[in-house]
Design a protein around this motif. Structure first.
Motif, PDB file in Angstrom:
ATOM      1  N   MET A  34       2.348  -3.600  -0.587  1.00  0.00           N
ATOM      2  CA  MET A  34       2.775  -4.412   0.544  1.00  0.00           C
ATOM      3  C   MET A  34       3.714  -5.516   0.048  1.00  0.00           C
ATOM      4  O   MET A  34       3.533  -6.033  -1.057  1.00  0.00           O
ATOM      5  N   GLY A  35       4.679  -5.867   0.877  1.00  0.00           N
ATOM      6  CA  GLY A  35       5.636  -6.871   0.461  1.00  0.00           C
ATOM      7  C   GLY A  35       5.895  -7.907   1.539  1.00  0.00           C
ATOM      8  O   GLY A  35       5.644  -7.677   2.730  1.00  0.00           O
ATOM      9  N   TRP A  36       6.378  -9.047   1.091  1.00  0.00           N
ATOM     10  CA  TRP A  36       6.836 -10.110   1.990  1.00  0.00           C
ATOM     11  C   TRP A  36       8.302 -10.406   1.657  1.00  0.00           C
ATOM     12  O   TRP A  36       8.666 -10.518   0.473  1.00  0.00           O
ATOM     13  N   PHE A  37       9.081 -10.564   2.707  1.00  0.00           N
ATOM     14  CA  PHE A  37      10.496 -10.868   2.562  1.00  0.00           C
ATOM     15  C   PHE A  37      10.844 -11.979   3.544  1.00  0.00           C
ATOM     16  O   PHE A  37      10.084 -12.261   4.469  1.00  0.00           O
ATOM     17  N   ARG A  38      11.984 -12.585   3.343  1.00  0.00           N
ATOM     18  CA  ARG A  38      12.435 -13.592   4.296  1.00  0.00           C
ATOM     19  C   ARG A  38      13.952 -13.497   4.458  1.00  0.00           C
ATOM     20  O   ARG A  38      14.661 -13.009   3.570  1.00  0.00           O
ATOM     21  N   TYR A  94      10.111 -14.603   8.275  1.00  0.00           N
ATOM     22  CA  TYR A  94       9.332 -13.931   7.244  1.00  0.00           C
ATOM     23  C   TYR A  94       8.865 -12.573   7.768  1.00  0.00           C
ATOM     24  O   TYR A  94       8.303 -12.477   8.858  1.00  0.00           O
ATOM     25  N   TYR A  95       9.089 -11.563   6.943  1.00  0.00           N
ATOM     26  CA  TYR A  95       8.758 -10.189   7.300  1.00  0.00           C
ATOM     27  C   TYR A  95       7.716  -9.617   6.345  1.00  0.00           C
ATOM     28  O   TYR A  95       7.761  -9.868   5.137  1.00  0.00           O
ATOM     29  N   CYS A  96       6.846  -8.814   6.904  1.00  0.00           N
ATOM     30  CA  CYS A  96       5.894  -8.039   6.137  1.00  0.00           C
ATOM     31  C   CYS A  96       6.405  -6.601   6.063  1.00  0.00           C
ATOM     32  O   CYS A  96       7.033  -6.116   7.008  1.00  0.00           O
ATOM     33  N   ALA A  97       6.131  -5.944   4.944  1.00  0.00           N
ATOM     34  CA  ALA A  97       6.563  -4.563   4.778  1.00  0.00           C
ATOM     35  C   ALA A  97       5.466  -3.761   4.091  1.00  0.00           C
ATOM     36  O   ALA A  97       4.700  -4.305   3.275  1.00  0.00           O
ATOM     37  N   ALA A  98       5.397  -2.470   4.400  1.00  0.00           N
ATOM     38  CA  ALA A  98       4.359  -1.598   3.847  1.00  0.00           C
ATOM     39  C   ALA A  98       4.961  -0.351   3.219  1.00  0.00           C
ATOM     40  O   ALA A  98       5.986   0.156   3.673  1.00  0.00           O
TER      41      ALA A  98
END
Length: 122
Positions: A34-38, A94-98
């Motif tokens: 899982m990742g977090w981006f902005r 802020y975005y979450c990614a899977a």
């Protein structure tokens, strides 16, 4: 198909804290990185943090290292991003990614959330 929804964004003063949650539905995320981006409008989306499937491995952008912590609760199908000592330059969506692959700082993810706004006032 995995759907991701981020919660917890808002307005905070510099030096304050926020905790973002990313709740997944549609399928378990227990085997996914899982990742977090902005992203600031008009600029490229940038890597913030990533966490391996069991939580044992994490990675952070240099700009947030020591201030942000990501964690996960696979039983709740949820990933968290705890942000402390916030700065005005942390202001972004802020975005979450899977289901990511490649290096831990890679932007290669299958599923993305819609994002939540974080605004840090000076």
């Amino acid at each position: 198909q995995v759907q991701l929804v981020e919660f917890g964004g808002g307005l905070v003063q510099a030096g304050g804290s926020l905790k973002l949650s990313c709740i997944a539905s549609g399928a378990p995320i227990s085997t996914y990185r899982m990742g977090w981006f902005r992203q600031v409008p008009g600029t490229e989306r940038e890597f913030v943090a990533a966490i391996g499937w069991n939580g044992d491995s994490t990675a952070y952008a240099d700009s947030v290292k020591g201030r942000f912590t990501t964690s996960r609760d696979n039983a709740l199908n949820t990933v968290f991003l705890h942000m402390t000592s916030l700065k005005p330059e942390d202001t972004a969506i802020y975005y979450c990614a899977a289901n990511g692959w490649g290096s831990f700082a890679s932007k290669e993810y299958v599923y993305w959330g819609q994002g939540t706004q974080v605004t840090v006032s000076s």
